[in-house]
Design a protein around this motif. Structure first.
Motif, PDB file in Angstrom:
ATOM      1  N   PRO A  91       0.824  -1.209   0.000  1.00 36.23           N
ATOM      2  CA  PRO A  91       0.000   0.000   0.000  1.00 36.23           C
ATOM      3  C   PRO A  91       0.861   1.262   0.000  1.00 36.23           C
ATOM      4  O   PRO A  91       1.937   1.305   0.597  1.00 36.23           O
ATOM      5  CB  PRO A  91      -0.791  -0.108   1.314  1.00 36.23           C
ATOM      6  N   GLY A  92       0.376   2.279  -0.680  1.00 43.77           N
ATOM      7  CA  GLY A  92       1.033   3.578  -0.664  1.00 43.77           C
ATOM      8  C   GLY A  92       2.161   3.740  -1.654  1.00 43.77           C
ATOM      9  O   GLY A  92       2.837   4.765  -1.661  1.00 43.77           O
ATOM     10  N   LEU A  93       2.372   2.743  -2.518  1.00 44.36           N
ATOM     11  CA  LEU A  93       3.472   2.831  -3.471  1.00 44.36           C
ATOM     12  C   LEU A  93       3.004   3.524  -4.747  1.00 44.36           C
ATOM     13  O   LEU A  93       2.028   3.114  -5.367  1.00 44.36           O
ATOM     14  CB  LEU A  93       3.995   1.433  -3.796  1.00 44.36           C
ATOM     15  N   GLY A  94       3.717   4.572  -5.142  1.00 44.14           N
ATOM     16  CA  GLY A  94       3.359   5.318  -6.344  1.00 44.14           C
ATOM     17  C   GLY A  94       4.248   4.958  -7.517  1.00 44.14           C
ATOM     18  O   GLY A  94       4.716   3.831  -7.644  1.00 44.14           O
ATOM     19  N   ALA A  95       4.496   5.943  -8.384  1.00 41.07           N
ATOM     20  CA  ALA A  95       5.333   5.736  -9.566  1.00 41.07           C
ATOM     21  C   ALA A  95       6.770   5.426  -9.153  1.00 41.07           C
ATOM     22  O   ALA A  95       7.309   6.034  -8.230  1.00 41.07           O
ATOM     23  CB  ALA A  95       5.302   6.993 -10.431  1.00 41.07           C
ATOM     24  N   VAL A  96       7.370   4.456  -9.848  1.00 39.06           N
ATOM     25  CA  VAL A  96       8.775   4.124  -9.606  1.00 39.06           C
ATOM     26  C   VAL A  96       9.469   3.862 -10.933  1.00 39.06           C
ATOM     27  O   VAL A  96       8.881   3.288 -11.850  1.00 39.06           O
ATOM     28  CB  VAL A  96       8.959   2.887  -8.694  1.00 39.06           C
ATOM     29  N   ARG A  97      10.722   4.284 -11.023  1.00 37.44           N
ATOM     30  CA  ARG A  97      11.520   3.968 -12.200  1.00 37.44           C
ATOM     31  C   ARG A  97      11.673   2.457 -12.295  1.00 37.44           C
ATOM     32  O   ARG A  97      11.754   1.771 -11.286  1.00 37.44           O
ATOM     33  CB  ARG A  97      12.879   4.658 -12.101  1.00 37.44           C
ATOM     34  N   CYS A  98      11.731   1.941 -13.512  1.00 36.49           N
ATOM     35  CA  CYS A  98      11.678   0.492 -13.711  1.00 36.49           C
ATOM     36  C   CYS A  98      12.783  -0.250 -12.967  1.00 36.49           C
ATOM     37  O   CYS A  98      12.529  -1.280 -12.335  1.00 36.49           O
ATOM     38  CB  CYS A  98      11.745   0.171 -15.199  1.00 36.49           C
ATOM     39  N   GLY A  99      14.011   0.255 -13.019  1.00 33.11           N
ATOM     40  CA  GLY A  99      15.103  -0.425 -12.328  1.00 33.11           C
ATOM     41  C   GLY A  99      14.875  -0.511 -10.836  1.00 33.11           C
ATOM     42  O   GLY A  99      15.180  -1.525 -10.193  1.00 33.11           O
ATOM     43  N   GLU A 100      14.318   0.530 -10.271  1.00 28.63           N
ATOM     44  CA  GLU A 100      13.969   0.541  -8.854  1.00 28.63           C
ATOM     45  C   GLU A 100      12.861  -0.467  -8.570  1.00 28.63           C
ATOM     46  O   GLU A 100      12.900  -1.187  -7.571  1.00 28.63           O
ATOM     47  CB  GLU A 100      13.526   1.951  -8.452  1.00 28.63           C
ATOM     48  N   ALA A 101      11.878  -0.524  -9.470  1.00 26.14           N
ATOM     49  CA  ALA A 101      10.778  -1.468  -9.311  1.00 26.14           C
ATOM     50  C   ALA A 101      11.283  -2.906  -9.362  1.00 26.14           C
ATOM     51  O   ALA A 101      10.821  -3.773  -8.601  1.00 26.14           O
ATOM     52  CB  ALA A 101       9.734  -1.239 -10.402  1.00 26.14           C
ATOM     53  N   ARG A 102      12.218  -3.168 -10.240  1.00 27.31           N
ATOM     54  CA  ARG A 102      12.781  -4.516 -10.372  1.00 27.31           C
ATOM     55  C   ARG A 102      13.531  -4.929  -9.105  1.00 27.31           C
ATOM     56  O   ARG A 102      13.330  -6.029  -8.582  1.00 27.31           O
ATOM     57  CB  ARG A 102      13.717  -4.551 -11.581  1.00 27.31           C
ATOM     58  N   ALA A 103      14.398  -4.029  -8.609  1.00 29.01           N
ATOM     59  CA  ALA A 103      15.157  -4.331  -7.393  1.00 29.01           C
ATOM     60  C   ALA A 103      14.232  -4.486  -6.193  1.00 29.01           C
ATOM     61  O   ALA A 103      14.416  -5.381  -5.355  1.00 29.01           O
ATOM     62  CB  ALA A 103      16.183  -3.224  -7.136  1.00 29.01           C
ATOM     63  N   PHE A 104      13.222  -3.639  -6.117  1.00 25.93           N
ATOM     64  CA  PHE A 104      12.295  -3.685  -4.984  1.00 25.93           C
ATOM     65  C   PHE A 104      11.476  -4.975  -4.992  1.00 25.93           C
ATOM     66  O   PHE A 104      11.306  -5.620  -3.945  1.00 25.93           O
ATOM     67  CB  PHE A 104      11.375  -2.468  -5.021  1.00 25.93           C
ATOM     68  N   SER A 105      10.965  -5.349  -6.153  1.00 27.75           N
ATOM     69  CA  SER A 105      10.161  -6.572  -6.251  1.00 27.75           C
ATOM     70  C   SER A 105      10.970  -7.793  -5.839  1.00 27.75           C
ATOM     71  O   SER A 105      10.487  -8.662  -5.098  1.00 27.75           O
ATOM     72  CB  SER A 105       9.642  -6.747  -7.682  1.00 27.75           C
ATOM     73  N   ALA A 106      12.224  -7.846  -6.303  1.00 24.63           N
ATOM     74  CA  ALA A 106      13.089  -8.982  -5.953  1.00 24.63           C
ATOM     75  C   ALA A 106      13.411  -8.978  -4.466  1.00 24.63           C
ATOM     76  O   ALA A 106      13.467 -10.048  -3.826  1.00 24.63           O
ATOM     77  CB  ALA A 106      14.373  -8.927  -6.780  1.00 24.63           C
ATOM     78  N   TRP A 107      13.611  -7.810  -3.895  1.00 24.20           N
ATOM     79  CA  TRP A 107      13.925  -7.709  -2.464  1.00 24.20           C
ATOM     80  C   TRP A 107      12.769  -8.205  -1.610  1.00 24.20           C
ATOM     81  O   TRP A 107      12.950  -8.996  -0.679  1.00 24.20           O
ATOM     82  CB  TRP A 107      14.263  -6.258  -2.125  1.00 24.20           C
ATOM     83  N   VAL A 108      11.555  -7.754  -1.928  1.00 21.77           N
ATOM     84  CA  VAL A 108      10.381  -8.169  -1.148  1.00 21.77           C
ATOM     85  C   VAL A 108      10.167  -9.668  -1.258  1.00 21.77           C
ATOM     86  O   VAL A 108       9.961 -10.370  -0.253  1.00 21.77           O
ATOM     87  CB  VAL A 108       9.122  -7.402  -1.609  1.00 21.77           C
ATOM     88  N   ARG A 109      10.245 -10.185  -2.473  1.00 21.57           N
ATOM     89  CA  ARG A 109       9.972 -11.606  -2.695  1.00 21.57           C
ATOM     90  C   ARG A 109      11.056 -12.527  -2.126  1.00 21.57           C
ATOM     91  O   ARG A 109      10.757 -13.546  -1.510  1.00 21.57           O
ATOM     92  CB  ARG A 109       9.866 -11.872  -4.198  1.00 21.57           C
ATOM     93  N   ASN A 110      12.311 -12.157  -2.380  1.00 25.33           N
ATOM     94  CA  ASN A 110      13.412 -13.084  -2.094  1.00 25.33           C
ATOM     95  C   ASN A 110      14.156 -12.806  -0.792  1.00 25.33           C
ATOM     96  O   ASN A 110      15.033 -13.589  -0.409  1.00 25.33           O
ATOM     97  CB  ASN A 110      14.407 -13.070  -3.253  1.00 25.33           C
ATOM     98  N   ALA A 111      13.818 -11.709  -0.129  1.00 23.66           N
ATOM     99  CA  ALA A 111      14.496 -11.388   1.132  1.00 23.66           C
ATOM    100  C   ALA A 111      13.502 -11.147   2.260  1.00 23.66           C
ATOM    101  O   ALA A 111      13.544 -11.812   3.291  1.00 23.66           O
ATOM    102  CB  ALA A 111      15.390 -10.166   0.950  1.00 23.66           C
ATOM    103  N   VAL A 112      12.596 -10.197   2.060  1.00 18.57           N
ATOM    104  CA  VAL A 112      11.684  -9.823   3.142  1.00 18.57           C
ATOM    105  C   VAL A 112      10.707 -10.958   3.459  1.00 18.57           C
ATOM    106  O   VAL A 112      10.530 -11.334   4.635  1.00 18.57           O
ATOM    107  CB  VAL A 112      10.910  -8.533   2.792  1.00 18.57           C
ATOM    108  N   ALA A 113      10.066 -11.516   2.439  1.00 19.65           N
ATOM    109  CA  ALA A 113       9.087 -12.584   2.678  1.00 19.65           C
ATOM    110  C   ALA A 113       9.730 -13.821   3.313  1.00 19.65           C
ATOM    111  O   ALA A 113       9.214 -14.337   4.324  1.00 19.65           O
ATOM    112  CB  ALA A 113       8.376 -12.940   1.374  1.00 19.65           C
ATOM    113  N   PRO A 114      10.849 -14.332   2.798  1.00 20.73           N
ATOM    114  CA  PRO A 114      11.467 -15.502   3.451  1.00 20.73           C
ATOM    115  C   PRO A 114      11.946 -15.202   4.872  1.00 20.73           C
ATOM    116  O   PRO A 114      11.810 -16.053   5.761  1.00 20.73           O
ATOM    117  CB  PRO A 114      12.655 -15.821   2.536  1.00 20.73           C
TER     118      PRO A 114
END
Length: 224
Positions: A91-114
Motif C-alpha cells: 500500500p502507498g506505493l506510487g510511480a517508480v523507475r523500472c530499475g527501482e521497481a525490479r530491485a524492490f520486487s526482488a527484495w520483497v519476494r526473495n528477502a523480506v518474505a522468506p
C-alpha cells in the motif's frame, strides 16, 4: 546674407554629423537577461528500460507503464511504472523507475518474505510504503541542496511490514527492539537491501530516517 547662410549650413552639417555618428556607433543595446535553464532529469536509455520491463515480465510482476514527464527543476518521470502486483501487497506505493521497481520486487519476494517466515514465524501479509515519487530535495544532511532520488521516482521509503498472524514490525518502533528475533529480521532485510540497491539509509544514518528505510537504485554503494 552670406554669413547667415553659412551659419545655417554649418548647423545642418553639425546635425548631420551627429546623426551619422549615432548610426555608426558599434555599441549595441545590452541583451535581455537570459532565463535560467530548466534542469532536466537524468533518464535511462530506451534499451535499459526495455530490458527492465522484460525482466519484470519474466518475474511475473504485473505493472503499468507510465508516460515520461519532465516537470522541470530536476523532477520528473522517465522509464517509470506503477507496480500492480508483485506477490505481496504494498500500500502507498506510487510511480517508480523500472530499475527501482525490479530491485524492490526482488527484495520483497526473495528477502523480506522468506525472512519473515524463517525468523518471525509467519508469512508476510504486506509491506508498508511511505512513498516513492516526490519532487523534493534530500533532507536531513549536508547535501540538502540537491534533489532526492524521490524527485525522479528512483527511491522507495519503507515504514514496516505486517505479518499474516497480525503482528506488525515498524522501523520507527522496532529498529532497536529488545526482541532478538525482530532485531535479526531487520538486520537481515537491511543487509539484503544493501546488496540490491545503490543507496540504503536507515535510522542509523540520521534522524530524518528514523521511521523508514530509504531504498534507491543509484549504484552509489552507500549502506547505512
Amino acid at each position: 546674407m552670406t554669413f547667415r547662410i553659412d551659419r545655417r549650413r554649418a548647423g545642418l552639417s553639425t546635425a548631420a554629423l551627429i546623426a551619422l555618428t549615432g548610426c555608426g556607433s558599434r555599441e549595441r543595446p545590452a541583451p535581455a537577461p537570459a532565463q535560467a535553464p530548466r534542469a532536466s532529469i537524468a533518464t535511462p536509455s530506451i534499451r535499459e528500460t526495455a530490458q527492465c520491463l522484460a525482466d519484470l515480465r519474466s518475474m511475473n510482476v504485473a505493472y503499468r507503464v507510465l508516460p515520461d514527464k519532465d516537470y522541470g527543476n530536476g523532477c520528473g518521470l522517465s522509464g517509470a511504472v506503477q507496480l500492480v502486483e508483485i506477490g505481496v501487497p504494498v500500500p502507498g506505493l506510487g510511480a517508480v523507475r523500472c530499475g527501482e521497481a525490479r530491485a524492490f520486487s526482488a527484495w520483497v519476494r526473495n528477502a523480506v518474505a522468506p525472512a519473515a517466515y524463517q525468523i518471525l514465524g509467519s508469512e508476510l501479509a504486506s509491506v508498508q510504503s511511505m512513498g516513492s515519487y516526490a519532487c523534493r530535495n534530500v533532507v536531513g544532511t549536508a547535501y540538502g541542496g540537491r534533489r532526492s532520488g524521490h524527485a525522479i521516482a528512483n527511491a522507495i521509503d519503507i515504514g514496516g511490514v505486517t505479518l499474516k498472524n497480525g503482528r506488525r514490525v515498524s522501523i520507527l518502533n522496532d529498529w532497536t527492539s529488545p526482541d532478538p528475533a525482530v532485531q535479526r529480521f531487520l538486520t537481515t532485510i537491511h543487509a539484503s537491501a544493501c546488496r540490491r540497491f545503490g543507496t540504503v539509509l536507515s535510522p542509523a544514518y540520521n534522524a530524518a530516517h528514523r521511521n523508514h528505510l530509504h531504498l534507491e537504485d543509484d549504484h552509489a554503494g552507500l549502506c547505512r
